[in-house]
Every structure is written in structure tokens, then in C-alpha cells.
Design a protein around this motif. Sequence first.
Motif, PDB file in Angstrom:
ATOM      1  N   ALA A  17       0.830  -1.209   0.000  1.00  0.00           N
ATOM      2  CA  ALA A  17       0.000   0.000   0.000  1.00  0.00           C
ATOM      3  C   ALA A  17       0.860   1.253   0.000  1.00  0.00           C
ATOM      4  O   ALA A  17       0.576   2.222  -0.716  1.00  0.00           O
ATOM      5  CB  ALA A  17      -0.931  -0.011   1.216  1.00  0.00           C
ATOM      6  N   GLU A  18       1.931   1.247   0.790  1.00  0.00           N
ATOM      7  CA  GLU A  18       2.802   2.422   0.833  1.00  0.00           C
ATOM      8  C   GLU A  18       3.549   2.614  -0.486  1.00  0.00           C
ATOM      9  O   GLU A  18       3.820   3.750  -0.899  1.00  0.00           O
ATOM     10  CB  GLU A  18       3.790   2.304   1.994  1.00  0.00           C
ATOM     11  CG  GLU A  18       4.624   3.554   2.252  1.00  0.00           C
ATOM     12  CD  GLU A  18       3.790   4.771   2.616  1.00  0.00           C
ATOM     13  OE1 GLU A  18       4.300   5.901   2.454  1.00  0.00           O
ATOM     14  OE2 GLU A  18       2.637   4.605   3.079  1.00  0.00           O
ATOM     15  N   THR A  19       3.877   1.529  -1.152  1.00  0.00           N
ATOM     16  CA  THR A  19       4.536   1.635  -2.457  1.00  0.00           C
ATOM     17  C   THR A  19       3.616   2.320  -3.464  1.00  0.00           C
ATOM     18  O   THR A  19       4.034   3.228  -4.195  1.00  0.00           O
ATOM     19  CB  THR A  19       4.942   0.241  -2.969  1.00  0.00           C
ATOM     20  OG1 THR A  19       5.845  -0.364  -2.037  1.00  0.00           O
ATOM     21  CG2 THR A  19       5.621   0.341  -4.329  1.00  0.00           C
ATOM     22  N   VAL A  20       2.346   1.916  -3.487  1.00  0.00           N
ATOM     23  CA  VAL A  20       1.374   2.575  -4.371  1.00  0.00           C
ATOM     24  C   VAL A  20       1.255   4.053  -4.020  1.00  0.00           C
ATOM     25  O   VAL A  20       1.256   4.926  -4.899  1.00  0.00           O
ATOM     26  CB  VAL A  20      -0.003   1.891  -4.261  1.00  0.00           C
ATOM     27  CG1 VAL A  20      -1.054   2.675  -5.052  1.00  0.00           C
ATOM     28  CG2 VAL A  20       0.065   0.450  -4.755  1.00  0.00           C
ATOM     29  N   MET A  39       4.219   4.286 -13.616  1.00  0.00           N
ATOM     30  CA  MET A  39       2.795   4.264 -13.312  1.00  0.00           C
ATOM     31  C   MET A  39       2.357   2.869 -12.874  1.00  0.00           C
ATOM     32  O   MET A  39       2.729   1.869 -13.489  1.00  0.00           O
ATOM     33  CB  MET A  39       1.986   4.674 -14.549  1.00  0.00           C
ATOM     34  CG  MET A  39       0.477   4.645 -14.348  1.00  0.00           C
ATOM     35  SD  MET A  39      -0.404   5.011 -15.902  1.00  0.00           S
ATOM     36  CE  MET A  39       0.188   6.689 -16.206  1.00  0.00           C
ATOM     37  N   VAL A  40       1.561   2.837 -11.782  1.00  0.00           N
ATOM     38  CA  VAL A  40       0.938   1.579 -11.364  1.00  0.00           C
ATOM     39  C   VAL A  40      -0.313   1.379 -12.211  1.00  0.00           C
ATOM     40  O   VAL A  40      -1.213   2.224 -12.220  1.00  0.00           O
ATOM     41  CB  VAL A  40       0.568   1.600  -9.865  1.00  0.00           C
ATOM     42  CG1 VAL A  40      -0.129   0.288  -9.483  1.00  0.00           C
ATOM     43  CG2 VAL A  40       1.805   1.810  -9.004  1.00  0.00           C
ATOM     44  N   THR A  57      -8.162   4.755  -8.263  1.00  0.00           N
ATOM     45  CA  THR A  57      -8.834   5.197  -9.487  1.00  0.00           C
ATOM     46  C   THR A  57      -7.896   5.016 -10.677  1.00  0.00           C
ATOM     47  O   THR A  57      -6.741   5.466 -10.659  1.00  0.00           O
ATOM     48  CB  THR A  57      -9.251   6.670  -9.383  1.00  0.00           C
ATOM     49  OG1 THR A  57     -10.098   6.828  -8.241  1.00  0.00           O
ATOM     50  CG2 THR A  57      -9.976   7.113 -10.633  1.00  0.00           C
ATOM     51  N   GLY A  58      -8.390   4.366 -11.720  1.00  0.00           N
ATOM     52  CA  GLY A  58      -7.588   4.174 -12.922  1.00  0.00           C
ATOM     53  C   GLY A  58      -6.637   3.002 -12.857  1.00  0.00           C
ATOM     54  O   GLY A  58      -5.894   2.749 -13.821  1.00  0.00           O
ATOM     55  N   ILE A  59      -6.632   2.285 -11.727  1.00  0.00           N
ATOM     56  CA  ILE A  59      -5.760   1.123 -11.563  1.00  0.00           C
ATOM     57  C   ILE A  59      -6.625  -0.133 -11.582  1.00  0.00           C
ATOM     58  O   ILE A  59      -7.589  -0.244 -10.833  1.00  0.00           O
ATOM     59  CB  ILE A  59      -4.972   1.193 -10.240  1.00  0.00           C
ATOM     60  CG1 ILE A  59      -4.082   2.446 -10.220  1.00  0.00           C
ATOM     61  CG2 ILE A  59      -4.126  -0.060 -10.037  1.00  0.00           C
ATOM     62  CD1 ILE A  59      -3.364   2.659  -8.900  1.00  0.00           C
ATOM     63  N   ASP A  60      -6.294  -1.088 -12.446  1.00  0.00           N
ATOM     64  CA  ASP A  60      -7.068  -2.321 -12.538  1.00  0.00           C
ATOM     65  C   ASP A  60      -6.851  -3.182 -11.295  1.00  0.00           C
ATOM     66  O   ASP A  60      -5.742  -3.228 -10.738  1.00  0.00           O
ATOM     67  CB  ASP A  60      -6.650  -3.124 -13.768  1.00  0.00           C
ATOM     68  CG  ASP A  60      -7.237  -2.555 -15.058  1.00  0.00           C
ATOM     69  OD1 ASP A  60      -8.084  -1.651 -14.961  1.00  0.00           O
ATOM     70  OD2 ASP A  60      -6.827  -3.013 -16.134  1.00  0.00           O
ATOM     71  N   TRP A  61      -7.928  -3.859 -10.908  1.00  0.00           N
ATOM     72  CA  TRP A  61      -7.860  -4.780  -9.759  1.00  0.00           C
ATOM     73  C   TRP A  61      -8.077  -6.200 -10.263  1.00  0.00           C
ATOM     74  O   TRP A  61      -8.941  -6.444 -11.112  1.00  0.00           O
ATOM     75  CB  TRP A  61      -8.948  -4.425  -8.741  1.00  0.00           C
ATOM     76  CG  TRP A  61      -8.991  -5.395  -7.584  1.00  0.00           C
ATOM     77  CD1 TRP A  61      -9.535  -6.650  -7.570  1.00  0.00           C
ATOM     78  CD2 TRP A  61      -8.418  -5.197  -6.296  1.00  0.00           C
ATOM     79  NE1 TRP A  61      -9.339  -7.243  -6.354  1.00  0.00           N
ATOM     80  CE2 TRP A  61      -8.662  -6.369  -5.551  1.00  0.00           C
ATOM     81  CE3 TRP A  61      -7.744  -4.139  -5.693  1.00  0.00           C
ATOM     82  CZ2 TRP A  61      -8.252  -6.521  -4.230  1.00  0.00           C
ATOM     83  CZ3 TRP A  61      -7.342  -4.280  -4.376  1.00  0.00           C
ATOM     84  CH2 TRP A  61      -7.592  -5.444  -3.659  1.00  0.00           C
ATOM     85  N   THR A  62      -7.291  -7.136  -9.731  1.00  0.00           N
ATOM     86  CA  THR A  62      -7.521  -8.539 -10.033  1.00  0.00           C
ATOM     87  C   THR A  62      -7.414  -9.352  -8.757  1.00  0.00           C
ATOM     88  O   THR A  62      -6.575  -9.066  -7.897  1.00  0.00           O
ATOM     89  CB  THR A  62      -6.529  -9.082 -11.079  1.00  0.00           C
ATOM     90  OG1 THR A  62      -6.755 -10.491 -11.263  1.00  0.00           O
ATOM     91  CG2 THR A  62      -5.093  -8.879 -10.638  1.00  0.00           C
ATOM     92  N   ASP A  63      -8.279 -10.353  -8.627  1.00  0.00           N
ATOM     93  CA  ASP A  63      -8.223 -11.236  -7.467  1.00  0.00           C
ATOM     94  C   ASP A  63      -7.116 -12.281  -7.613  1.00  0.00           C
ATOM     95  O   ASP A  63      -6.692 -12.871  -6.624  1.00  0.00           O
ATOM     96  CB  ASP A  63      -9.570 -11.950  -7.276  1.00  0.00           C
ATOM     97  CG  ASP A  63     -10.688 -10.987  -6.927  1.00  0.00           C
ATOM     98  OD1 ASP A  63     -10.415 -10.024  -6.186  1.00  0.00           O
ATOM     99  OD2 ASP A  63     -11.820 -11.195  -7.386  1.00  0.00           O
ATOM    100  N   ASP A  64      -6.679 -12.512  -8.824  1.00  0.00           N
ATOM    101  CA  ASP A  64      -5.669 -13.538  -9.096  1.00  0.00           C
ATOM    102  C   ASP A  64      -4.343 -12.876  -9.451  1.00  0.00           C
ATOM    103  O   ASP A  64      -4.182 -12.369 -10.568  1.00  0.00           O
ATOM    104  CB  ASP A  64      -6.138 -14.438 -10.248  1.00  0.00           C
ATOM    105  CG  ASP A  64      -5.150 -15.563 -10.532  1.00  0.00           C
ATOM    106  OD1 ASP A  64      -4.133 -15.666  -9.806  1.00  0.00           O
ATOM    107  OD2 ASP A  64      -5.394 -16.322 -11.486  1.00  0.00           O
ATOM    108  N   PRO A  65      -3.373 -12.876  -8.532  1.00  0.00           N
ATOM    109  CA  PRO A  65      -2.106 -12.191  -8.822  1.00  0.00           C
ATOM    110  C   PRO A  65      -1.358 -12.783 -10.012  1.00  0.00           C
ATOM    111  O   PRO A  65      -0.579 -12.072 -10.660  1.00  0.00           O
ATOM    112  CB  PRO A  65      -1.310 -12.352  -7.517  1.00  0.00           C
ATOM    113  CG  PRO A  65      -1.941 -13.507  -6.818  1.00  0.00           C
ATOM    114  CD  PRO A  65      -3.378 -13.493  -7.197  1.00  0.00           C
ATOM    115  N   LEU A  66      -1.582 -14.053 -10.319  1.00  0.00           N
ATOM    116  CA  LEU A  66      -0.852 -14.674 -11.420  1.00  0.00           C
ATOM    117  C   LEU A  66      -1.211 -14.050 -12.765  1.00  0.00           C
ATOM    118  O   LEU A  66      -0.413 -14.116 -13.709  1.00  0.00           O
ATOM    119  CB  LEU A  66      -1.116 -16.179 -11.450  1.00  0.00           C
ATOM    120  CG  LEU A  66      -0.550 -16.968 -10.256  1.00  0.00           C
ATOM    121  CD1 LEU A  66      -0.875 -18.445 -10.387  1.00  0.00           C
ATOM    122  CD2 LEU A  66       0.954 -16.772 -10.126  1.00  0.00           C
ATOM    123  N   THR A  67      -2.386 -13.425 -12.855  1.00  0.00           N
ATOM    124  CA  THR A  67      -2.749 -12.774 -14.123  1.00  0.00           C
ATOM    125  C   THR A  67      -1.872 -11.555 -14.401  1.00  0.00           C
ATOM    126  O   THR A  67      -1.740 -11.136 -15.557  1.00  0.00           O
ATOM    127  CB  THR A  67      -4.226 -12.345 -14.115  1.00  0.00           C
ATOM    128  OG1 THR A  67      -4.435 -11.377 -13.073  1.00  0.00           O
ATOM    129  CG2 THR A  67      -5.143 -13.544 -13.879  1.00  0.00           C
TER     130      THR A  67
END
Length: 430
Positions: A17-20, A39-40, A57-67
Motif C-alpha cells: 500500500a505504501e509503495t502505491v 505508473m501503477v 482510481t484508474g488502476i485495474d484490480w484482479t483477485d488472481d495475482p498470477l494474471t
Amino acid sequence: MSKTLRVAIAGLGTVGAETVRLLAKRSRIIASHAGRPVMVVAVSANSKNKNRGLDLTGIDWTDDPLTLAIRDDVDVVCELIGGSDGVAKNLVEAAMASGKSVVTANKAMLAHHGTELASKAENAGVVLAYEAAVAGGIPIVRTIRDGLVINELSRVYGILNGTSNYILTAMHETGRDFNEVLAEAQELGYTEADPSCDVDGIDAAYKLSLLSALAFGHTVDFKAVHIEGIRSISAVDIAYAKKFGYRIKLLGFAEKTNDGIRQRVHPCMVPKDTLIAKVEGVFNAVIADADSAGTTLHYGRGAGADPTASAVISDIVDIALGRGAPVFGLPVDKLFANQKTRQELVRCRYYVRIALIDRPGVLAHVRTVMRNQDVSMDLFIHNDHNQHEKMLLAFIIHEAEENSLRKAMDEIINLNDDEDLTVIIRIVDL
């Protein structure tokens, strides 16, 4: 400026979180140093709804880190999940196989699989960077790999775990015992609910195995590290250390010997006026003994969101600039296979504390047993009886072979009708 460097972050704990947060907050200065925007573009974590105080905002979220490893819009994957195997290792391997560079803070994974992963990074032609895995905000990986590159190192050592150092510092300052201070450290968030990795020396050993490989050019071998923790250290030992003119610290050592590179983590008594003795609280310190540069000290916060995220971002900037280096300073085929050295052959001075049943002639017998093993006592304290009505003995041993001291102590312990905690702490005159 050049094309934007696109970053994906797996794991949004305190460091992730701090890195973001820092990548967004310091975007201008990062871009100026990196020569292009950073850019993240995607993140992954266990819970999307958790309040992390982040604007995603503007950052994609995925439940599967392998993607994250196979996305076309990602150049660098930051693995901040943790764990020596499982998802973390699978993600790193998949990302590198997809031609993506990787930044990780995962000391456990590298300690167990570092050589294997370094080989995969070389074969894929990508960077595997891990400044954040060792000593938090202290740039010790760069210092040893780059700053001391022409030097032959004889020893690298230091305080590598902030939790243990905090506990020992608090015990020294307050006179409280281990369990009480450990509970406080847990309340303050300095250690996990299960503190074993910190107080049993495992965390420090992970970091030491990486420093040793980097400093001496051998394959990573966590199993070769001799490990002892601080659970057995009591307020009595802290008090005796003061009396004898020492401080107790949990130190990690990687040093050249005639038998190979000796790697060890264990409590030490160090003279109270040395620099390492003055490193307090959650701070870390790493000292390198080099032939040309001499002795250098590197000091700072060894953990925490800010310093660790700072180290993560420094690796990202290096990748943006096209800086790359072999993971452990040399190509994998140039790393030698180190053999585990024999800890029992170590020679040094020792502090010993033991509780014995108070019988006639017990002190004379202790001296006789020591003498028969060619072990001689320097300073000796016969203290009052403990809560079990046993006689407390504390003494300093002249330089001796560890195997001889252990044999003597085994025989002395047999004087008891039941087991008592015996503490042996090596004295290191740095």
C-alpha cells in the motif's frame, strides 16, 4: 521523456500500500530520476473492499495475482505477497518467463530459492531486484554489489532484525524480562502474533544468507546458517552483561574461514562502547570488512512501510533506467557451492549462566569439569538462589573451542536432579 514504465503490484499490505501511495505522491521526482514516468497500472490483494487509504482510481484490480504476469500492459511486477513458496514464487517465475522484470521484498523466498530464481532471471534476460528484502531502507544490496565491487570482503555482520533488537533494547533499559517485552512489541505491531520468525533468529538468517551470497559469491544456502534466537535471554543475563561491560545483541555473521564461509545468527555480548552496541530499538546496522575500503557501517530502519517501500521504488527506478546486474553479483555459473562450516570448532570467549542444586562441593566440581575440558574461567559470579532455590552461577570463559565448552556444560548440567535453563552467549570483541 521515454515511454512510461508500467508496474503491477501484488500484495497490498503495509509495504504494498505504501509503495502505491509513494509512487503517486512522488511521481514527479521519480520520473525525473527514472528518465520516464512510472505508473501503477494493476494491483492484486486478498480483499478489494478493505480500507487501505488508497486512491486506486484508474488502476485495474484482479483477485488472481498470477494474471499480472501475463498482462501485455505490465513491464515490471512487484511481488509483495510474502511466503517462501506458493503464490509468491509462482508469480515471480511466471512474470520472468513472460519477459517481465521483478521487484520483491521476499527474503524467505530468496533464501530458499534464490539461486534457482537467479538462474531463471538470467535465462529470461530480465532483472530480479530485492533491495527491500534485506535491512529495509538501508541500501546494503547496492552497497555490497556495486559500491564495494572491487573489494575482497572478509566479513559482513550486523543487526538484521529490528524486533529482536527492540526487545533486547527494552530489556536493557527497563530490566523487564523477555516475555513481558515481547508482549509489548506485539501490541506495538513490531512483530506478528506468532513471533517465531523474529525472536528465533529465522528472519535474520534469511537476510544473512542473501548478504553472504552477495558478499562472497556463493550460491544461496539458508540451510548452512547456524541459527539461535533470543528466547532464552533473561533479565538476569542483561544485568550480568552490564556488570561485565557488555550489551547483548542478536547478530548475524558471514565470514571467511579456512573451511569456507561461516554463516551464523545468535545472541552475542559485545563491548558496550562499540558502534554495534549503540544500535537501539527497531534499527538495523550492517558492517562490512573489506580490504580496500576498510570497515564500513550502514545504519537505518530495517523494517516498516516507508523505508521498505522506499527500497522497492529504488529498484523500480533502476529498472526504468535500464540498470541490471546479476542477482548475486556474479552470473549463476560463477557462484561457488559453499559447504556448511562446523560451528563446534569456533573459538571465542563465552558468557555462561546456569542454575545448579546447591550441594557441598558443587563449585569445586564445576571448576574441575571445566579444567578437564581445557576450559578456564575468567570472571565468576556466585549469585543468590533463584525462585527454585537453586544456586545461580554466571561466569566468563577464556577463549575456548565451542565443542569443549559444550562437553563441559553437559557434564555440569548432569549435576541437577532436573533440567534447568542454561544460557551460553558468545562474546565478540568487535
